[in-house]
Design a protein around this motif. Structure first.
Motif, PDB file in Angstrom:
ATOM      1  N   LEU A 108     -21.161   4.986  -7.355  1.00 25.00           N
ATOM      2  CA  LEU A 108     -20.846   6.413  -7.473  1.00 25.00           C
ATOM      3  C   LEU A 108     -20.298   6.737  -8.865  1.00 25.00           C
ATOM      4  N   ALA A 109     -19.458   5.851  -9.410  1.00 30.08           N
ATOM      5  CA  ALA A 109     -18.899   6.073 -10.747  1.00 30.08           C
ATOM      6  C   ALA A 109     -20.013   6.137 -11.787  1.00 30.08           C
ATOM      7  N   GLU A 110     -21.004   5.290 -11.645  1.00 35.31           N
ATOM      8  CA  GLU A 110     -22.132   5.286 -12.575  1.00 35.31           C
ATOM      9  C   GLU A 110     -22.946   6.569 -12.487  1.00 35.31           C
ATOM     10  N   ARG A 111     -22.800   7.288 -11.389  1.00 35.92           N
ATOM     11  CA  ARG A 111     -23.536   8.529 -11.192  1.00 35.92           C
ATOM     12  C   ARG A 111     -22.670   9.768 -11.399  1.00 35.92           C
ATOM     13  N   GLY A 112     -21.538   9.573 -12.061  1.00 33.87           N
ATOM     14  CA  GLY A 112     -20.710  10.714 -12.441  1.00 33.87           C
ATOM     15  C   GLY A 112     -19.467  10.928 -11.593  1.00 33.87           C
ATOM     16  N   TRP A 113     -19.278  10.133 -10.549  1.00 37.13           N
ATOM     17  CA  TRP A 113     -18.084  10.261  -9.711  1.00 37.13           C
ATOM     18  C   TRP A 113     -16.994   9.383 -10.327  1.00 37.13           C
ATOM     19  N   ASN A 114     -16.514   9.772 -11.498  1.00 40.36           N
ATOM     20  CA  ASN A 114     -15.615   8.923 -12.268  1.00 40.36           C
ATOM     21  C   ASN A 114     -14.513   9.751 -12.910  1.00 40.36           C
ATOM     22  N   GLY A 115     -13.816   9.180 -13.865  1.00 36.93           N
ATOM     23  CA  GLY A 115     -12.690   9.846 -14.500  1.00 36.93           C
ATOM     24  C   GLY A 115     -13.046  11.092 -15.270  1.00 36.93           C
ATOM     25  N   ASN A 116     -14.322  11.280 -15.567  1.00 39.71           N
ATOM     26  CA  ASN A 116     -14.766  12.515 -16.209  1.00 39.71           C
ATOM     27  C   ASN A 116     -14.781  13.677 -15.217  1.00 39.71           C
ATOM     28  N   ARG A 117     -14.826  13.353 -13.932  1.00 40.87           N
ATOM     29  CA  ARG A 117     -14.827  14.350 -12.853  1.00 40.87           C
ATOM     30  C   ARG A 117     -13.859  13.852 -11.774  1.00 40.87           C
ATOM     31  N   PRO A 118     -12.551  14.079 -11.965  1.00 38.50           N
ATOM     32  CA  PRO A 118     -11.529  13.501 -11.090  1.00 38.50           C
ATOM     33  C   PRO A 118     -11.686  13.804  -9.602  1.00 38.50           C
ATOM     34  N   ALA A 119     -12.137  14.998  -9.250  1.00 43.41           N
ATOM     35  CA  ALA A 119     -12.308  15.315  -7.823  1.00 43.41           C
ATOM     36  C   ALA A 119     -13.373  14.414  -7.205  1.00 43.41           C
ATOM     37  N   PHE A 120     -14.437  14.156  -7.968  1.00 41.00           N
ATOM     38  CA  PHE A 120     -15.479  13.261  -7.475  1.00 41.00           C
ATOM     39  C   PHE A 120     -14.985  11.814  -7.435  1.00 41.00           C
ATOM     40  N   ALA A 121     -14.174  11.424  -8.422  1.00 43.59           N
ATOM     41  CA  ALA A 121     -13.601  10.075  -8.417  1.00 43.59           C
ATOM     42  C   ALA A 121     -12.724   9.890  -7.184  1.00 43.59           C
ATOM     43  N   PHE A 122     -11.923  10.895  -6.869  1.00 47.87           N
ATOM     44  CA  PHE A 122     -11.076  10.858  -5.676  1.00 47.87           C
ATOM     45  C   PHE A 122     -11.934  10.699  -4.417  1.00 47.87           C
ATOM     46  N   ALA A 123     -13.012  11.476  -4.334  1.00 42.17           N
ATOM     47  CA  ALA A 123     -13.906  11.384  -3.173  1.00 42.17           C
ATOM     48  C   ALA A 123     -14.550  10.001  -3.076  1.00 42.17           C
ATOM     49  N   ALA A 124     -14.968   9.441  -4.219  1.00 43.08           N
ATOM     50  CA  ALA A 124     -15.578   8.105  -4.224  1.00 43.08           C
ATOM     51  C   ALA A 124     -14.590   7.068  -3.709  1.00 43.08           C
ATOM     52  N   MET A 125     -13.341   7.192  -4.131  1.00 44.35           N
ATOM     53  CA  MET A 125     -12.325   6.234  -3.711  1.00 44.35           C
ATOM     54  C   MET A 125     -11.975   6.405  -2.233  1.00 44.35           C
ATOM     55  N   LEU A 126     -11.978   7.641  -1.761  1.00 49.01           N
ATOM     56  CA  LEU A 126     -11.782   7.862  -0.325  1.00 49.01           C
ATOM     57  C   LEU A 126     -12.907   7.221   0.484  1.00 49.01           C
ATOM     58  N   LEU A 127     -14.135   7.373  -0.001  1.00 49.50           N
ATOM     59  CA  LEU A 127     -15.271   6.743   0.685  1.00 49.50           C
ATOM     60  C   LEU A 127     -15.131   5.221   0.682  1.00 49.50           C
ATOM     61  N   GLY A 128     -14.667   4.667  -0.431  1.00 51.73           N
ATOM     62  CA  GLY A 128     -14.441   3.226  -0.495  1.00 51.73           C
ATOM     63  C   GLY A 128     -13.406   2.775   0.524  1.00 51.73           C
ATOM     64  N   HIS A 129     -12.307   3.507   0.609  1.00 51.30           N
ATOM     65  CA  HIS A 129     -11.285   3.167   1.602  1.00 51.30           C
ATOM     66  C   HIS A 129     -11.825   3.317   3.029  1.00 51.30           C
ATOM     67  N   ALA A 130     -12.614   4.360   3.255  1.00 51.27           N
ATOM     68  CA  ALA A 130     -13.198   4.552   4.587  1.00 51.27           C
ATOM     69  C   ALA A 130     -14.096   3.380   4.963  1.00 51.27           C
ATOM     70  N   LEU A 131     -14.872   2.898   3.999  1.00 53.37           N
ATOM     71  CA  LEU A 131     -15.744   1.743   4.256  1.00 53.37           C
ATOM     72  C   LEU A 131     -14.916   0.508   4.587  1.00 53.37           C
ATOM     73  N   CYS A 132     -13.831   0.305   3.863  1.00 54.92           N
ATOM     74  CA  CYS A 132     -12.935  -0.819   4.125  1.00 54.92           C
ATOM     75  C   CYS A 132     -12.360  -0.731   5.536  1.00 54.92           C
ATOM     76  N   LEU A 133     -11.881   0.436   5.910  1.00 54.02           N
ATOM     77  CA  LEU A 133     -11.301   0.605   7.245  1.00 54.02           C
ATOM     78  C   LEU A 133     -12.354   0.471   8.340  1.00 54.02           C
ATOM     79  N   LEU A 134     -13.575   0.886   8.053  1.00 55.44           N
ATOM     80  CA  LEU A 134     -14.662   0.736   9.017  1.00 55.44           C
ATOM     81  C   LEU A 134     -14.942  -0.746   9.280  1.00 55.44           C
ATOM     82  N   PHE A 135     -15.151  -1.523   8.205  1.00 55.10           N
ATOM     83  CA  PHE A 135     -15.390  -2.963   8.350  1.00 55.10           C
ATOM     84  C   PHE A 135     -14.209  -3.629   9.060  1.00 55.10           C
ATOM     85  N   GLY A 136     -13.003  -3.324   8.565  1.00 54.41           N
ATOM     86  CA  GLY A 136     -11.814  -3.952   9.139  1.00 54.41           C
ATOM     87  C   GLY A 136     -11.621  -3.596  10.591  1.00 54.41           C
TER      88      GLY A 136
END
Length: 195
Positions: A119-147
């Motif tokens: 996602l960061a490579e596609r613009g969800w990064n520090g140049n667009r903080p709201a998208f970076a936040f969303a990407a990180m939320l999705l990452g945490h959601a994936l972690c909690l799903l697996f766990g």
């Protein structure tokens, strides 16, 4: 009339590792495993459960390194843990954490880093903080799903949700915000240095 001027793409990471030589990437992997080992030992008192900085390090490595190098770094760190190095939470290592209640979370980490990096490579990064936040939320959601899924095989779905997912929701929100703020600060610092 169309504008034919060339606008270079905005780098997704202030580190720019994707363009670096192999020996720099190898050093970044080693540094990433060290950062992960240290972050795994940092615990912040919080209700209902303490918040470790382990997943913050995982999502930041994904966001800064990109999906390939990020996932590779996490796999190297998990390899260190499997070899018995004390790099996991509470200084644990060896094969036991990969078979017990934490196995699902640990298994998720390379996928989390890959997702956030992709996602960061596609613009969800520090140049667009709201998208970076969303990407990180999705990452945490994936972690909690697996766990949560792994934990449900051990203690049942309802209990897994109550002890393995719900208590970590607030921490995931906080760490996603912190991660996005760190990325934004790094991008701004990098732009200031170039100016």
């Amino acid at each position: 009339m169309s504008d034919l001027s060339y606008v270079p793409p905005v780098r997704f990471s202030p580190l720019g590792l994707q363009a670096r030589p192999v020996h720099i990437k190898a050093a970044a992997v080693l540094l990433g495993t060290l950062v992960l080992a240290i972050a795994s030992q940092i615990s912040v008192p919080m209700l209902p459960v303490p918040m470790t900085m382990q997943t913050l390090a995982v999502i930041l490595i994904g966001a800064l390194y990109g999906w390939r190098l990020g996932a590779l770094t996490i796999l190297a760190w998990l390899g260190e843990a499997a070899l018995g190095l004390p790099v996991l939470t509470n200084g644990s290592g060896g094969l036991a954490p990969f078979m017990g209640p934490t196995a699902g979370y640990l298994a998720s980490f390379p996928f989390v880093a890959a997702l956030v990096g992709w996602l960061a490579e596609r613009g969800w990064n520090g140049n667009r903080p709201a998208f970076a936040f969303a990407a990180m939320l999705l990452g945490h959601a994936l972690c909690l799903l697996f766990g949560g899924l792994w934990l449900s095989t051990l203690i049942g779905a309802e209990k897994a949700m109550l002890v393995g997912v719900v208590p970590f929701l607030l921490g995931s929100l906080v760490k996603s915000g912190l991660g996005a703020a760190i990325l934004m600060a790094l991008v701004r610092t990098n732009k200031a240095k170039r100016a």
